[in-house]
Design an enzyme around this catalytic site. Structure first.
Site, PDB file in Angstrom:
ATOM      1  N   HIS A   9       0.830  -1.202   0.000  1.00  0.00           N
ATOM      2  CA  HIS A   9       0.000   0.000   0.000  1.00  0.00           C
ATOM      3  C   HIS A   9       0.871   1.262   0.000  1.00  0.00           C
ATOM      4  O   HIS A   9       1.646   1.476   0.930  1.00  0.00           O
ATOM      5  CB  HIS A   9      -0.875  -0.048   1.264  1.00  0.00           C
ATOM      6  CG  HIS A   9      -1.781   1.114   1.440  1.00  0.00           C
ATOM      7  ND1 HIS A   9      -1.702   1.960   2.521  1.00  0.00           N
ATOM      8  CD2 HIS A   9      -2.794   1.572   0.669  1.00  0.00           C
ATOM      9  CE1 HIS A   9      -2.640   2.878   2.420  1.00  0.00           C
ATOM     10  NE2 HIS A   9      -3.318   2.673   1.308  1.00  0.00           N
ATOM     11  N   ARG A  10       0.763   2.046  -1.061  1.00  0.00           N
ATOM     12  CA  ARG A  10       1.637   3.228  -1.286  1.00  0.00           C
ATOM     13  C   ARG A  10       3.099   2.775  -1.323  1.00  0.00           C
ATOM     14  O   ARG A  10       3.997   3.475  -0.830  1.00  0.00           O
ATOM     15  CB  ARG A  10       1.428   4.299  -0.207  1.00  0.00           C
ATOM     16  CG  ARG A  10      -0.036   4.688   0.012  1.00  0.00           C
ATOM     17  CD  ARG A  10      -0.221   5.750   1.088  1.00  0.00           C
ATOM     18  NE  ARG A  10      -1.624   5.849   1.481  1.00  0.00           N
ATOM     19  CZ  ARG A  10      -2.086   6.604   2.463  1.00  0.00           C
ATOM     20  NH1 ARG A  10      -1.255   7.367   3.144  1.00  0.00           N
ATOM     21  NH2 ARG A  10      -3.374   6.625   2.757  1.00  0.00           N
ATOM     22  N   GLU A  36       0.331  -0.744  -4.763  1.00  0.00           N
ATOM     23  CA  GLU A  36      -0.758   0.227  -4.842  1.00  0.00           C
ATOM     24  C   GLU A  36      -0.153   1.612  -4.814  1.00  0.00           C
ATOM     25  O   GLU A  36       0.808   1.862  -4.069  1.00  0.00           O
ATOM     26  CB  GLU A  36      -1.704   0.047  -3.646  1.00  0.00           C
ATOM     27  CG  GLU A  36      -2.997   0.836  -3.749  1.00  0.00           C
ATOM     28  CD  GLU A  36      -3.037   2.166  -3.025  1.00  0.00           C
ATOM     29  OE1 GLU A  36      -4.062   2.844  -3.091  1.00  0.00           O
ATOM     30  OE2 GLU A  36      -2.013   2.558  -2.397  1.00  0.00           O
ATOM     31  N   ASP A  38      -1.160   6.093  -5.620  1.00  0.00           N
ATOM     32  CA  ASP A  38      -2.211   7.098  -5.782  1.00  0.00           C
ATOM     33  C   ASP A  38      -1.784   8.119  -6.834  1.00  0.00           C
ATOM     34  O   ASP A  38      -0.697   8.694  -6.729  1.00  0.00           O
ATOM     35  CB  ASP A  38      -2.438   7.824  -4.455  1.00  0.00           C
ATOM     36  CG  ASP A  38      -2.734   6.855  -3.318  1.00  0.00           C
ATOM     37  OD1 ASP A  38      -3.813   6.256  -3.336  1.00  0.00           O
ATOM     38  OD2 ASP A  38      -1.858   6.689  -2.438  1.00  0.00           O
ATOM     39  N   HIS A  51      -0.538  10.846  -2.368  1.00  0.00           N
ATOM     40  CA  HIS A  51      -1.851  10.517  -1.797  1.00  0.00           C
ATOM     41  C   HIS A  51      -2.703  11.740  -1.491  1.00  0.00           C
ATOM     42  O   HIS A  51      -3.860  11.817  -1.905  1.00  0.00           O
ATOM     43  CB  HIS A  51      -1.665   9.681  -0.524  1.00  0.00           C
ATOM     44  CG  HIS A  51      -2.953   9.362   0.151  1.00  0.00           C
ATOM     45  ND1 HIS A  51      -3.516  10.190   1.100  1.00  0.00           N
ATOM     46  CD2 HIS A  51      -3.811   8.313   0.004  1.00  0.00           C
ATOM     47  CE1 HIS A  51      -4.667   9.666   1.510  1.00  0.00           C
ATOM     48  NE2 HIS A  51      -4.861   8.528   0.859  1.00  0.00           N
ATOM     49  N   GLU A 106      -4.624   3.853  -8.140  1.00  0.00           N
ATOM     50  CA  GLU A 106      -5.797   4.508  -7.547  1.00  0.00           C
ATOM     51  C   GLU A 106      -5.894   5.932  -8.078  1.00  0.00           C
ATOM     52  O   GLU A 106      -4.967   6.729  -7.935  1.00  0.00           O
ATOM     53  CB  GLU A 106      -5.707   4.507  -6.014  1.00  0.00           C
ATOM     54  CG  GLU A 106      -7.007   5.075  -5.453  1.00  0.00           C
ATOM     55  CD  GLU A 106      -7.002   5.313  -3.960  1.00  0.00           C
ATOM     56  OE1 GLU A 106      -6.203   4.713  -3.223  1.00  0.00           O
ATOM     57  OE2 GLU A 106      -7.837   6.143  -3.536  1.00  0.00           O
ATOM     58  N   LYS A 108      -7.021   9.438  -7.814  1.00  0.00           N
ATOM     59  CA  LYS A 108      -7.484  10.429  -6.827  1.00  0.00           C
ATOM     60  C   LYS A 108      -8.026  11.618  -7.605  1.00  0.00           C
ATOM     61  O   LYS A 108      -7.385  12.671  -7.688  1.00  0.00           O
ATOM     62  CB  LYS A 108      -6.327  10.881  -5.941  1.00  0.00           C
ATOM     63  CG  LYS A 108      -5.780   9.804  -5.021  1.00  0.00           C
ATOM     64  CD  LYS A 108      -6.674   9.601  -3.828  1.00  0.00           C
ATOM     65  CE  LYS A 108      -6.057   8.692  -2.792  1.00  0.00           C
ATOM     66  NZ  LYS A 108      -7.057   8.048  -1.936  1.00  0.00           N
ATOM     67  N   ASP A 226       0.627  -1.967   4.506  1.00  0.00           N
ATOM     68  CA  ASP A 226       1.836  -1.132   4.572  1.00  0.00           C
ATOM     69  C   ASP A 226       3.070  -1.995   4.840  1.00  0.00           C
ATOM     70  O   ASP A 226       4.198  -1.522   4.720  1.00  0.00           O
ATOM     71  CB  ASP A 226       1.705  -0.107   5.717  1.00  0.00           C
ATOM     72  CG  ASP A 226       0.541   0.863   5.515  1.00  0.00           C
ATOM     73  OD1 ASP A 226       0.107   1.049   4.368  1.00  0.00           O
ATOM     74  OD2 ASP A 226       0.059   1.429   6.525  1.00  0.00           O
TER      75      ASP A 226
END
Ligand code: G3P
Ligand code: MG
Length: 240
Positions: A9-10, A36, A38, A51, A106, A108, A226
């Site tokens: 995640h990120r 993943e 953003d 993000h 993702e 945004k 994470d």
């Protein structure tokens, strides 16, 4: 039952500054199945990876991402590590091309830049040949729907952070293949029902051993964490 995929995640954001090239590289080194990230746009319409709407939390600058040109944005340095800066989406794709990991992009989006997704994001996925292993996700379901119309063969997933009355009916209307849900918003039977209908279920953000085991037991297609290193170790020991 499929083995649950582990998405960093990120990037490997538990140990490195989120959404930086180092966090992405370390996720691959750790052995994550996917990354993943953003994406949003600069003032001069370049997709970049960050993000928050503003640069305040992560960098030494202040202001909205969409008010910076790319050149201005790239002068900013990450607070956690001054050798890091905000990557462009294309820079990420160029690096990731030879690495066989899944990509969760993702979106945004803001109302005003929804129209830029088909023009500025989708062609880049084709250019770097990653469409087959990319998943588009967004809390902006209209943006997701628009992207789906343009590129129906790219997997897409609706992000949800609240309980829903009738998720499968809604997903059908939306025409997506997956649902990425906040870990506490769907119950086991709701997950099972959606899985039976063929949807890909991926919860976020799954950072504890108990939660990891729970979603492995439920047979979720993926989790966002994470700590990909921890999730990989837990998955290795996991017995159905
Ligand atoms: O894509 C899963 C997760 O990243 C969604 O929430 O706020 O961390 O982007 P957020
Ligand atoms: Mg995200």
């Amino acid at each position: 039952m499929v083995q649950t995929k582990i998405f960093a995640h990120r990037g490997f954001s538990g140990n490195y500054p989120e959404n930086t090239m180092t966090a992405f590289k370390e996720a691959v080194k750790a052995g994550a199945d996917g990354i993943e990230l953003d994406v949003q746009f600069t003032q001069d319409h370049v997709p970049v990876i960050i993000h928050d709407r503003t640069v305040n939390r992560m960098t030494d600058g202040k202001g909205f991402v969409c008010d910076f040109s790319l050149a201005e944005l790239q002068k900013l340095r990450m607070k956690e590590d001054s050798s890091e800066r905000i990557p462009t989406f294309e820079e990420f794709l160029h690096w990731v091309e030879p690495h066989s990991v899944y990509l969760n992009v993702e979106l945004k989006t803001e109302l005003k830049d929804r129209g830029e997704i088909p023009e500025l994001i989708l062609p880049l996925l084709a250019k770097y040949g990653v469409e087959e292993r990319a998943i588009l996700s967004s809390f902006d379901h209209k943006a997701l729907h628009a992207a789906k119309q343009k590129k129906p063969h790219i997997e897409s997933a609706a992000l949800i952070h609240q309980a829903m009355m009738n998720p499968s009916k809604y997903l059908e209307t939306l025409g997506v293949e997956g649902i990425h849900f906040k870990a506490s918003t769907l119950l086991m039977d709701e997950v099972a029902e959606l899985q039976e209908k063929g949807y890909h279920l991926r919860p976020y953000t799954v950072n504890t051993v108990d939660q990891m085991n729970q979603f492995f037991t439920w047979g979720c297609e993926g989790i966002f964490t994470d700590y990909p290193d921890l999730a990989l170790a837990v998955r290795k020991e996991f017995k159905r």
